[in-house]
Write an enzyme that holds these catalytic residues in place. Structure first.
Site, short mmCIF file in Angstrom:
data_model
loop_
_atom_site.label_atom_id
_atom_site.label_comp_id
_atom_site.label_asym_id
_atom_site.label_seq_id
_atom_site.Cartn_x
_atom_site.Cartn_y
_atom_site.Cartn_z
N ASP A 26 0.85 -1.20 0.00
CA ASP A 26 0.00 0.00 0.00
C ASP A 26 0.88 1.24 0.00
OD1 ASP A 26 0.84 -0.46 2.70
OD2 ASP A 26 -0.75 0.86 3.43
N GLU A 28 0.06 -0.89 5.90
CA GLU A 28 1.14 -0.31 6.71
C GLU A 28 0.95 1.18 6.88
OE1 GLU A 28 4.90 1.38 8.08
OE2 GLU A 28 3.84 1.88 6.25
N1 BES Z 1 8.76 3.11 5.40
C1 BES Z 1 8.17 4.03 6.30
C2 BES Z 1 8.93 4.20 7.59
C3 BES Z 1 10.33 4.71 7.47
C4 BES Z 1 10.66 5.70 6.55
C5 BES Z 1 11.31 4.22 8.27
C6 BES Z 1 11.96 6.16 6.45
C7 BES Z 1 12.59 4.67 8.18
C8 BES Z 1 12.92 5.65 7.25
C9 BES Z 1 6.74 3.58 6.58
O1 BES Z 1 6.05 3.21 5.42
C10 BES Z 1 5.97 4.72 7.19
O2 BES Z 1 5.74 5.69 6.51
N2 BES Z 1 5.55 4.60 8.45
C11 BES Z 1 4.71 5.59 9.07
C12 BES Z 1 4.01 5.02 10.25
C13 BES Z 1 2.68 4.40 9.98
C14 BES Z 1 2.03 3.94 11.27
C15 BES Z 1 1.75 5.31 9.22
C16 BES Z 1 5.54 6.75 9.56
O3 BES Z 1 6.72 6.59 9.92
O4 BES Z 1 4.99 7.84 9.59
MN MN Z 2 7.17 2.02 4.22
MN MN Z 3 5.39 5.13 4.43
#
Ligand code: BES
Ligand code: MN
Ligand code: MN
Length: 453
Positions: A86, A150
């Site tokens: 996603d 995610e």
């Molecule tokens: N891949 C990201 C997280 C990430 C980005 C980790 C860059 C390390 C470096 C992930 O898809 C993401 O965006 N996570 C969200 C949290 C989620 C609960 C919506 C975030 O970090 O905001």
């Molecule tokens: Mn991600």
């Molecule tokens: Mn992300």
């Protein structure tokens, strides 16, 4: 051998990835439910073609999970690969130089929503697996779990993990959904921040009022909310919520020194972001502020009249979405509670506030002395010719802590993106080089990890 396989198939790999990138699998947009499913089905087919024993589209209360496996020999170690198909909503659309779901390559980079986060990185795993199957070099068992929620909090994946523990039995989890420092400085993420994401609603009078007739005599919820938000940081950039820092693990001088050894140019950082100065918690460097310190940010704020021209109105309501990034040993439930209590406590009597938790996740640190981390390190060394630097990333992948709690498994965060890839922003991109080197590094990981077991 692997290098050659990648080289002679790279055009097809990219064509296939483009097909996946064309599917607008935005998990947050209920109108695109069918497209989210299409992306899952695309992966099911590609896993099949690549030679898995079994692959299943697992239904959940929300978007489906793709689960696939190849068991070479039950006595060999098993790698469980996790990722997400996603993507974030693409807006603001007018800031994209090319449409978000019509991928193009420009200057060696693939521009499309999800090119880096996380379709491009998931697809490296599919193609690394295909290569090992075709070359008959897969040295261990592998399971794939690719989810479609995610970006909206992984709620149903938690349930899936709890209900499928036997099926998910593995020795290590491998995730490519993070960033390296740069193409010249490969790195492996050894920690992610947690998250508490809140929405607040401030209500003043029972209807919008004429701001001339009532202004100055009745509390304006937008004014009040702005002041409340401003009070959440002190003059040293610290969060003022009582107890917010109580559980924060303070790193040793040696650990902090290690973090600050990573190559970082403040000048380039500012230039790349178009800012003249940085700001943050006093006493910490930029790398520490994003890696090992907790933060609070407003993600969105609205209320009152925002249409064309001027309308003189004293609004009835104001809203904000506020997120906090958490570090060990803060817990998302506890911080959510502290925030809620504090936000209610600082509200003047002239307004009512409602605080809702939208989602959250625990922070995670991964061991850097495990066989799997060492294998990842050796893989980078082999393919990139440089020893990767362990880093702490500021983003969150809430499921990593849950893997440890529910399955007892550590995760290796072997991501290949760059901070400058504009994930979640307009013009998200992913280097073709990162994509191709990533495939090679993943294959090298399997080899090193299997040898060490
Ligand atoms: N891949 C990201 C997280 C990430 C980005 C980790 C860059 C390390 C470096 C992930 O898809 C993401 O965006 N996570 C969200 C949290 C989620 C609960 C919506 C975030 O970090 O905001
Ligand atoms: Mn991600
Ligand atoms: Mn992300």
């Amino acid at each position: 051998m692997i290098k050659q396989y990648i080289e002679s198939n790279q055009q097809r790999f990219l064509d296939e990835l483009f097909e996946l990138l064309r599917i607008p699998s935005v998990s947050a947009d209920s109108r695109l439910k069918g497209d989210v499913r299409k992306a899952a089905e695309f992966l099911v087919n590609k896993f099949k073609e690549a030679g898995v024993d079994t692959v299943e589209l697992c239904e959940t209360k929300g978007h489906p999970i793709v689960f696939a496996e190849k068991i070479v020999n039950p006595s060999l170690p098993t790698v469980l690969v996790y990722g997400h198909y996603d993507v974030q909503p693409p807006d603001p659309l007018d800031l994209w130089h090319s449409p978000p779901f019509e991928p193009v390559i420009k200057d060696g980079k693939i521009y499309a929503r999800g090119s880096c986060d996380d379709k491009g990185q998931v697809y490296m795993h599919v193609k690394a697996f295909e290569a090992m199957m075709k070359l008959k070099t897969l040295p261990c068992n592998v399971k794939f779990m690719v989810e479609g929620e995610e970006e909206v909090g992984s709620d149903n994946l938690g349930t899936f993990v709890r209900e499928n523990k036997a099926r998910l039995k593995a020795d290590i989890i491998l995730v490519s959904d993070t960033a390296i420092i740069s193409l010249d400085h490969p790195s492996i993420t050894a920690g992610l921040r947690g998250l508490s994401y809140m929405e607040v609603e401030v209500t003043g009078p029972n209807r919008d009022l004429h701001s001339g007739v009532y202004g100055g005599a009745v509390a304006n919820p937008v004014n009040v909310l702005s002041k409340m938000i401003a009070s959440l940081h002190d003059e040293n950039g610290r969060v003022t919520i009582p107890g917010f820092y109580d559980k924060v693990v303070e790193l040793s001088a040696a650990d902090r020194e290690a973090i600050n050894k990573a190559p970082f140019s403040l000048d380039n950082y500012k230039k790349e972001l178009g800012i003249d100065d940085i700001q943050g918690e006093k006493g910490y460097t930029t790398l520490e502020r994003t890696g090992i310190r907790p933060t609070l940010d407003v993600n969105g704020i609205w209320g009152g009249y925002t249409g064309e021209g001027a309308k003189t109105v004293l609004p009835s309501k104001a809203f904000a979405k506020i997120s906090m990034r958490l570090v060990p040993n803060q817990s998302n439930e506890e911080i959510t509670e502290l925030f809620t209590k504090h936000f209610n406590a600082i509200a003047p009597k002239s307004v009512k506030v409602k605080v809702t938790a939208l989602h959250g996740g625990q922070p995670a640190v991964t061991p850097t002395d495990s066989a799997a981390f060492k294998a990842a390190s050796a893989a980078f060394q082999e393919v990139w010719g440089k020893k990767p630097i362990p880093t702490r990333d500021g983003g969150s992948i809430p499921i990593v802590a849950l893997f440890k709690d529910e399955l007892g498994l550590d995760t290796v965060l072997m991501g290949f993106g760059l901070d400058s890839d504009a994930i979640h922003s307009p013009n998200e991109h992913y280097g073709v080089k990162n994509f191709l080197l990533g495939i090679e590094t993943i294959v090298a990981f399997y080899n090193h990890y299997s040898k060490s077991n």
